[in-house]
Design a protein around this motif. Sequence first.
Motif, PDB file in Angstrom:
ATOM      1  N   ILE A  75     -35.960  51.361 -56.144  1.00 14.87           N
ATOM      2  CA  ILE A  75     -36.075  51.986 -55.350  1.00 14.87           C
ATOM      3  C   ILE A  75     -36.323  52.902 -56.628  1.00 14.87           C
ATOM      4  O   ILE A  75     -37.166  53.943 -55.893  1.00 14.87           O
ATOM      5  CB  ILE A  75     -34.598  52.739 -55.874  1.00 14.87           C
ATOM      6  CG1 ILE A  75     -33.275  51.701 -54.796  1.00 14.87           C
ATOM      7  CG2 ILE A  75     -33.795  53.757 -55.496  1.00 14.87           C
ATOM      8  CD1 ILE A  75     -32.551  51.814 -54.596  1.00 14.87           C
ATOM      9  N   GLU A  83     -39.790  55.315 -54.691  1.00 12.98           N
ATOM     10  CA  GLU A  83     -39.641  56.997 -55.586  1.00 12.98           C
ATOM     11  C   GLU A  83     -40.711  57.390 -56.138  1.00 12.98           C
ATOM     12  O   GLU A  83     -41.550  59.146 -55.809  1.00 12.98           O
ATOM     13  CB  GLU A  83     -38.299  57.447 -56.599  1.00 12.98           C
ATOM     14  CG  GLU A  83     -38.381  59.093 -55.841  1.00 12.98           C
ATOM     15  CD  GLU A  83     -36.974  59.512 -56.824  1.00 12.98           C
ATOM     16  OE1 GLU A  83     -36.514  60.132 -57.019  1.00 12.98           O
ATOM     17  OE2 GLU A  83     -36.023  58.827 -57.006  1.00 12.98           O
ATOM     18  N   TYR A 112     -38.954  62.663 -48.930  1.00  5.65           N
ATOM     19  CA  TYR A 112     -38.429  61.746 -49.338  1.00  5.65           C
ATOM     20  C   TYR A 112     -36.846  61.976 -50.218  1.00  5.65           C
ATOM     21  O   TYR A 112     -35.320  61.604 -50.273  1.00  5.65           O
ATOM     22  CB  TYR A 112     -39.213  60.655 -50.637  1.00  5.65           C
ATOM     23  CG  TYR A 112     -37.973  58.944 -51.380  1.00  5.65           C
ATOM     24  CD1 TYR A 112     -38.470  57.926 -50.535  1.00  5.65           C
ATOM     25  CD2 TYR A 112     -37.217  59.505 -52.222  1.00  5.65           C
ATOM     26  CE1 TYR A 112     -37.694  57.115 -51.092  1.00  5.65           C
ATOM     27  CE2 TYR A 112     -37.183  57.960 -52.835  1.00  5.65           C
ATOM     28  CZ  TYR A 112     -36.837  57.595 -52.165  1.00  5.65           C
ATOM     29  OH  TYR A 112     -35.938  56.453 -53.096  1.00  5.65           O
ATOM     30  N   VAL A 156     -33.188  61.499 -49.897  1.00  5.72           N
ATOM     31  CA  VAL A 156     -32.196  61.648 -51.128  1.00  5.72           C
ATOM     32  C   VAL A 156     -30.691  62.031 -50.961  1.00  5.72           C
ATOM     33  O   VAL A 156     -29.221  61.685 -51.109  1.00  5.72           O
ATOM     34  CB  VAL A 156     -32.337  61.497 -52.121  1.00  5.72           C
ATOM     35  CG1 VAL A 156     -31.478  60.813 -53.596  1.00  5.72           C
ATOM     36  CG2 VAL A 156     -33.551  60.297 -52.336  1.00  5.72           C
ATOM     37  N   PHE A 179     -33.228  49.813 -47.370  1.00  6.04           N
ATOM     38  CA  PHE A 179     -34.356  49.765 -48.294  1.00  6.04           C
ATOM     39  C   PHE A 179     -35.465  48.483 -48.197  1.00  6.04           C
ATOM     40  O   PHE A 179     -36.918  49.387 -47.874  1.00  6.04           O
ATOM     41  CB  PHE A 179     -33.996  49.405 -49.702  1.00  6.04           C
ATOM     42  CG  PHE A 179     -34.852  50.051 -51.146  1.00  6.04           C
ATOM     43  CD1 PHE A 179     -35.496  50.878 -51.172  1.00  6.04           C
ATOM     44  CD2 PHE A 179     -35.546  48.611 -51.324  1.00  6.04           C
ATOM     45  CE1 PHE A 179     -36.520  50.626 -52.396  1.00  6.04           C
ATOM     46  CE2 PHE A 179     -36.133  48.630 -52.313  1.00  6.04           C
ATOM     47  CZ  PHE A 179     -36.944  50.007 -52.704  1.00  6.04           C
ATOM     48  N   SER A 186     -35.114  56.679 -48.246  1.00  4.65           N
ATOM     49  CA  SER A 186     -34.502  56.804 -49.155  1.00  4.65           C
ATOM     50  C   SER A 186     -33.247  57.868 -49.089  1.00  4.65           C
ATOM     51  O   SER A 186     -31.955  57.632 -49.998  1.00  4.65           O
ATOM     52  CB  SER A 186     -34.730  58.947 -48.559  1.00  4.65           C
ATOM     53  OG  SER A 186     -34.864  59.710 -47.796  1.00  4.65           O
ATOM     54  N   HIS A 190     -31.270  55.177 -51.883  1.00  2.00           N
ATOM     55  CA  HIS A 190     -31.100  55.339 -53.063  1.00  2.00           C
ATOM     56  C   HIS A 190     -30.410  56.768 -53.319  1.00  2.00           C
ATOM     57  O   HIS A 190     -29.189  55.345 -54.377  1.00  2.00           O
ATOM     58  CB  HIS A 190     -32.305  56.935 -52.833  1.00  2.00           C
ATOM     59  CG  HIS A 190     -32.567  57.598 -54.184  1.00  2.00           C
ATOM     60  ND1 HIS A 190     -33.988  57.374 -54.686  1.00  2.00           N
ATOM     61  CD2 HIS A 190     -31.927  57.899 -55.126  1.00  2.00           C
ATOM     62  CE1 HIS A 190     -34.070  57.759 -56.206  1.00  2.00           C
ATOM     63  NE2 HIS A 190     -32.149  58.328 -55.948  1.00  2.00           N
ATOM     64  N   ASN A 214     -31.041  65.324 -57.676  1.00  2.00           N
ATOM     65  CA  ASN A 214     -33.001  65.726 -57.063  1.00  2.00           C
ATOM     66  C   ASN A 214     -33.170  66.776 -56.523  1.00  2.00           C
ATOM     67  O   ASN A 214     -34.223  67.113 -56.769  1.00  2.00           O
ATOM     68  CB  ASN A 214     -33.001  64.312 -55.531  1.00  2.00           C
ATOM     69  CG  ASN A 214     -32.913  62.889 -55.751  1.00  2.00           C
ATOM     70  OD1 ASN A 214     -34.837  62.917 -55.768  1.00  2.00           O
ATOM     71  ND2 ASN A 214     -32.157  62.020 -56.327  1.00  2.00           N
TER      72      ASN A 214
END
Length: 388
Positions: free
Chosen positions: A18, A22, A50, A54, A81, A105, A108, A336
């Motif tokens: 993951i 990213e 992305y 998330v 994923f 995403s 994630h 994030n």
Amino acid sequence: MKKYPIAIWMLAIGAFAIGMTEFVIMGLLPNIARDFHVSVSQAGQLITGYALGVAIGGPILVMLTIKLNRKYLLILLMIIFMIGNIAASLSPTYGFMMTSRIITSLAHGSFFGIGSILAASMVQPAYRASAMALMFMGLSLSNILGVPFGTLIGQNFGWSMTFVIIAIIGGLALIGIIIFVPNRKETHKSSVMNELKILKEKQLWLTLAITLFGFSSVFAYFTYISSILVDVSHIKENLISYMLIIFGIGVTLGNVIGGKLADWNLNKALKIIFTTFIIYFVLLYFIQMNGILMVGGIFLFGVIGFSMSPSLQFKSTLISQDAPTLASTLNQSAFNLGNALGAFVGGLVVTNLPLASLSLVAPLLTLIGLVFLLVSIYIDKRNKTVYN
């Protein structure tokens, strides 16, 4: 019970995959922009898409799948994923690529939120934060090994092949989760209403604020690290990749140290890390002026900055021990959003002030996080709530 069961290592492989998907796109933006006939800045929106996936999609997916057994949910997330990365590798248009990135995403935030809870449940209470840190080490290693490797593959065999390899690594994690992650009955029955109750808790929002501001200073500085190393530290451009490897080693060590500190005393650990980081930023202003000193400087930046990650994630799981899934996933959203905030603030600084001054402005974000932390600790004491 083994101190760290093999199942946690399988979760770390998933975290590696993951993290790779990213961050690897940053090194492939020129190639992707050229193939889709868009500007590099337009291609950069794939990173933004992305991050928003998330932050927003993770909690929504958790709510939609709350009745699922956690192991089965992890399996579903790794399948999503893999589908997202395979779709990305086959993307005929920019729009299709953006959709693929958003699909990817979704796995994630939920994976780290649920995976960290599972990792903590597989060890004795004294090692729970360290178990989370071990899982997050996969994310750290993706920056040291996965991103340079994926970029190299993309530049030599086409960016599509990079996403195929990421999907394969995801497949390995999926097999490991199926075989090794225990299928335990839930101690507490999860429900949407149980999980949503946490939204009423002041401590949840304080914890999310601590994560968002405390960690955002890392990306305020790190987003522009290449420019700083070249223009401020006067390091040759061809040595930047080696400096980033040194940074990545620091990140990995920081995760381990942070986990052990959180196992010792969670709130004290965060106070020490935040205070140390703020002071270090001031020292970094002078360190960054010298290329030789900056070798050690960027290593320590990774150690201190990322030592807060396991503590912040562990704190989110303690807010509601009966229904921690949403809190843990929302904390990933905060990470994030903090990354985006840090990059935004850093952009304002480098546009309007000398580049070197970034190390003096960035710690103001962590200072805000420290204020929220002190408020949180005060409320804990007032309510006689003690976190280790």
